[in-house]
Design a protein around this motif. Sequence first.
Motif, mmCIF file in Angstrom:
data_model
loop_
_atom_site.group_PDB
_atom_site.id
_atom_site.type_symbol
_atom_site.label_atom_id
_atom_site.label_comp_id
_atom_site.label_asym_id
_atom_site.label_seq_id
_atom_site.Cartn_x
_atom_site.Cartn_y
_atom_site.Cartn_z
ATOM 1 N N GLU A 1 36.046 29.764 -65.762
ATOM 2 C CA GLU A 1 35.493 29.526 -64.438
ATOM 3 C C GLU A 1 36.062 30.519 -63.440
ATOM 4 O O GLU A 1 37.247 30.811 -63.449
ATOM 5 C CB GLU A 1 35.822 28.112 -63.984
ATOM 6 N N THR A 2 35.206 31.025 -62.589
ATOM 7 C CA THR A 2 35.654 31.913 -61.528
ATOM 8 C C THR A 2 36.222 31.053 -60.407
ATOM 9 O O THR A 2 35.608 30.074 -60.016
ATOM 10 C CB THR A 2 34.482 32.738 -60.971
ATOM 11 N N PRO A 3 37.413 31.410 -59.905
ATOM 12 C CA PRO A 3 37.974 30.589 -58.836
ATOM 13 C C PRO A 3 37.077 30.604 -57.602
ATOM 14 O O PRO A 3 36.476 31.616 -57.270
ATOM 15 C CB PRO A 3 39.327 31.231 -58.538
ATOM 16 N N VAL A 4 36.988 29.463 -56.963
ATOM 17 C CA VAL A 4 36.161 29.345 -55.775
ATOM 18 C C VAL A 4 36.843 30.077 -54.634
ATOM 19 O O VAL A 4 38.031 29.882 -54.390
ATOM 20 C CB VAL A 4 35.952 27.856 -55.407
ATOM 21 N N LYS A 5 36.090 30.920 -53.965
ATOM 22 C CA LYS A 5 36.647 31.657 -52.838
ATOM 23 C C LYS A 5 36.719 30.725 -51.638
ATOM 24 O O LYS A 5 35.705 30.195 -51.198
ATOM 25 C CB LYS A 5 35.783 32.873 -52.513
ATOM 26 N N GLN A 6 37.929 30.528 -51.139
ATOM 27 C CA GLN A 6 38.108 29.640 -50.005
ATOM 28 C C GLN A 6 37.809 30.399 -48.720
ATOM 29 O O GLN A 6 38.322 31.483 -48.501
ATOM 30 C CB GLN A 6 39.534 29.106 -49.964
ATOM 31 N N GLN A 7 36.975 29.794 -47.896
ATOM 32 C CA GLN A 7 36.658 30.397 -46.615
ATOM 33 C C GLN A 7 37.100 29.460 -45.516
ATOM 34 O O GLN A 7 37.071 28.244 -45.665
ATOM 35 C CB GLN A 7 35.170 30.675 -46.514
ATOM 36 N N SER A 8 37.504 30.042 -44.412
ATOM 37 C CA SER A 8 37.955 29.249 -43.282
ATOM 38 C C SER A 8 36.779 28.536 -42.643
ATOM 39 O O SER A 8 35.662 29.042 -42.608
ATOM 40 C CB SER A 8 38.619 30.152 -42.243
ATOM 41 N N THR A 9 37.064 27.367 -42.121
ATOM 42 C CA THR A 9 36.028 26.632 -41.408
ATOM 43 C C THR A 9 35.865 27.225 -40.019
ATOM 44 O O THR A 9 36.729 27.965 -39.532
ATOM 45 C CB THR A 9 36.410 25.143 -41.290
ATOM 46 N N ALA A 10 34.771 26.875 -39.371
ATOM 47 C CA ALA A 10 34.528 27.360 -38.011
ATOM 48 C C ALA A 10 35.586 26.823 -37.050
ATOM 49 O O ALA A 10 36.010 27.518 -36.127
ATOM 50 C CB ALA A 10 33.129 26.947 -37.558
ATOM 51 N N ALA A 11 36.036 25.594 -37.283
ATOM 52 C CA ALA A 11 37.056 25.008 -36.412
ATOM 53 C C ALA A 11 38.382 25.762 -36.536
ATOM 54 O O ALA A 11 39.057 26.024 -35.537
ATOM 55 C CB ALA A 11 37.258 23.540 -36.754
ATOM 56 N N PHE A 12 38.754 26.137 -37.759
ATOM 57 C CA PHE A 12 39.990 26.889 -37.954
ATOM 58 C C PHE A 12 39.895 28.259 -37.296
ATOM 59 O O PHE A 12 40.835 28.717 -36.640
ATOM 60 C CB PHE A 12 40.290 27.031 -39.449
ATOM 61 N N TYR A 13 38.764 28.917 -37.479
ATOM 62 C CA TYR A 13 38.549 30.225 -36.859
ATOM 63 C C TYR A 13 38.621 30.102 -35.337
ATOM 64 O O TYR A 13 39.276 30.905 -34.664
ATOM 65 C CB TYR A 13 37.191 30.788 -37.295
ATOM 66 N N GLY A 14 37.958 29.095 -34.784
ATOM 67 C CA GLY A 14 37.976 28.897 -33.340
ATOM 68 C C GLY A 14 39.371 28.612 -32.820
ATOM 69 O O GLY A 14 39.773 29.116 -31.760
ATOM 70 N N GLN A 15 40.123 27.817 -33.564
ATOM 71 C CA GLN A 15 41.492 27.515 -33.159
ATOM 72 C C GLN A 15 42.353 28.766 -33.181
ATOM 73 O O GLN A 15 43.187 28.976 -32.299
ATOM 74 C CB GLN A 15 42.076 26.438 -34.081
ATOM 75 N N ALA A 16 42.182 29.602 -34.172
ATOM 76 C CA ALA A 16 42.966 30.834 -34.267
ATOM 77 C C ALA A 16 42.640 31.774 -33.108
ATOM 78 O O ALA A 16 43.541 32.370 -32.502
ATOM 79 C CB ALA A 16 42.709 31.522 -35.604
ATOM 80 N N ALA B 1 41.339 30.919 -30.166
ATOM 81 C CA ALA B 1 41.804 30.300 -28.922
ATOM 82 C C ALA B 1 43.322 30.428 -28.779
ATOM 83 O O ALA B 1 43.831 30.734 -27.696
ATOM 84 C CB ALA B 1 41.395 28.830 -28.883
ATOM 85 N N SER B 2 44.037 30.238 -29.861
ATOM 86 C CA SER B 2 45.494 30.367 -29.831
ATOM 87 C C SER B 2 45.907 31.785 -29.471
ATOM 88 O O SER B 2 46.827 31.993 -28.664
ATOM 89 C CB SER B 2 46.066 29.975 -31.189
ATOM 90 N N PHE B 3 45.229 32.755 -30.060
ATOM 91 C CA PHE B 3 45.527 34.153 -29.748
ATOM 92 C C PHE B 3 45.237 34.448 -28.281
ATOM 93 O O PHE B 3 46.043 35.092 -27.598
ATOM 94 C CB PHE B 3 44.706 35.078 -30.653
ATOM 95 N N ALA B 4 44.116 33.967 -27.776
ATOM 96 C CA ALA B 4 43.746 34.215 -26.383
ATOM 97 C C ALA B 4 44.751 33.571 -25.420
ATOM 98 O O ALA B 4 45.154 34.198 -24.427
ATOM 99 C CB ALA B 4 42.341 33.687 -26.115
ATOM 100 N N VAL B 5 45.165 32.352 -25.717
ATOM 101 C CA VAL B 5 46.141 31.673 -24.853
ATOM 102 C C VAL B 5 47.477 32.411 -24.871
ATOM 103 O O VAL B 5 48.106 32.612 -23.817
ATOM 104 C CB VAL B 5 46.311 30.196 -25.289
ATOM 105 N N ALA B 6 47.914 32.834 -26.039
ATOM 106 C CA ALA B 6 49.187 33.555 -26.147
ATOM 107 C C ALA B 6 49.142 34.875 -25.379
ATOM 108 O O ALA B 6 50.083 35.220 -24.658
ATOM 109 C CB ALA B 6 49.535 33.791 -27.607
ATOM 110 N N MET B 7 48.044 35.621 -25.533
ATOM 111 C CA MET B 7 47.928 36.897 -24.814
ATOM 112 C C MET B 7 47.847 36.678 -23.307
ATOM 113 O O MET B 7 48.466 37.406 -22.525
ATOM 114 C CB MET B 7 46.704 37.680 -25.311
#
Length: 95
Positions: A3-18, A20-26
């Motif tokens: 079996e080929t391992p399933v490629k894990q992709q980030s959810t939209a919520a995780f991407y949005g949080q990342a 937003a966190s970067f924007a707040v820090a900057m």
Amino acid sequence: MSETPVKQQSTAAFYGQAVASFAVAMAATAIGIYQLSADAWVRAFLAIAVLYLVTSAFTLAKVVRDRQEAGQIVSRVDQARLEKLLAEHDPFEKL
């Protein structure tokens, strides 16, 4: 093949949080440097240092990701070779 391992992709919520966190820090860093009671050249130096740190962090993250992906590709090729050898091997064949 296995079996080929399933490629894990980030959810939209995780991407949005990342993002937003970067924007707040900057923004917080920029406000802190702007409000700093120091000469303009000191604030400018700190701003350039922060920008350099951010670009270095992005570059490091990309290098780590690329190295990890390259390792996965090599692992898949090695696995495919092993499976091909095992499929072609006949243990009952006379030497």
